[in-house]
Design a protein around this motif. Structure first.
Motif, PDB file in Angstrom:
ATOM      1  N   TYR A 139       1.668   1.679 -13.861  1.00  0.00           N
ATOM      2  CA  TYR A 139       0.798   2.186 -12.806  1.00  0.00           C
ATOM      3  C   TYR A 139      -0.550   1.477 -12.916  1.00  0.00           C
ATOM      4  CZ  TYR A 139       4.056   6.102 -12.420  1.00  0.00           C
ATOM      5  OH  TYR A 139       5.172   6.870 -12.251  1.00  0.00           O
ATOM      6  N   TYR A 148      -4.042   5.452  -8.994  1.00  0.00           N
ATOM      7  CA  TYR A 148      -2.952   5.231  -9.956  1.00  0.00           C
ATOM      8  C   TYR A 148      -1.658   4.801  -9.265  1.00  0.00           C
ATOM      9  CZ  TYR A 148      -6.373   7.879 -12.554  1.00  0.00           C
ATOM     10  OH  TYR A 148      -7.555   8.322 -13.090  1.00  0.00           O
ATOM     11  N   SER A 156      -4.356   1.494 -13.498  1.00  0.00           N
ATOM     12  CA  SER A 156      -5.034   2.404 -14.415  1.00  0.00           C
ATOM     13  C   SER A 156      -6.205   3.153 -13.791  1.00  0.00           C
ATOM     14  CB  SER A 156      -5.535   1.641 -15.644  1.00  0.00           C
ATOM     15  OG  SER A 156      -6.569   0.760 -15.270  1.00  0.00           O
ATOM     16  N   GLN A 157      -6.501   2.872 -12.524  1.00  0.00           N
ATOM     17  CA  GLN A 157      -7.596   3.566 -11.858  1.00  0.00           C
ATOM     18  C   GLN A 157      -7.064   4.308 -10.637  1.00  0.00           C
ATOM     19  OE1 GLN A 157     -11.296   1.798 -11.722  1.00  0.00           O
ATOM     20  NE2 GLN A 157     -11.063   0.908 -13.735  1.00  0.00           N
TER      21      GLN A 157
END
Length: 110
Positions: free
Chosen positions: A31, A37, A33-34
């Motif tokens: 995914y 996601y 990471s921010q």
């Protein structure tokens, strides 16, 4: 995704990924990471009978590194996973090491 047993963060200057194990179906997911996601892709560690090793199953944990652990296919780092069920050879557990370059290629990461 059933039974998450491992989560790690793979961070580079150009992209960061959350790596998650899904013990329920013996796969691994990436995914962004921010938030939000976004799902990037899914892969499995498969069997290579010619080299004498099985895939991974029942993973209870994983970790990743962006540091080179050698040259060539290991230059982008690697992922290591606990493999809870082995068939080649038949034993309780071991660990599987996967070059990040193979994950990157399989999921067509930039």
């Amino acid at each position: 995704m059933a039974d998450i047993e491992g989560v790690a963060l793979y961070q580079t200057a150009s992209a960061d990924y959350l790596v998650v194990s899904s013990q329920g179906n013996d796969s691994y997911l990436l995914y962004q990471s921010q938030a939000p996601y976004e799902y990037v892709g899914r892969f499995r560690i498969g069997v290579n009978a010619a080299k004498g090793f099985d895939g991974s199953a029942e993973t209870d944990g994983l970790d990743v590194t962006t540091q080179a652990v050698g040259s060539g296919r290991w230059a982008q780092g690697m992922m290591v996973v606990q493999d809870g069920r082995n068939r080649m050879p038949d034993q309780n557990q071991n660990f599987k090491w996967v070059p990040w370059s193979e994950i990157s290629q399989a999921l067509e990461l930039k």
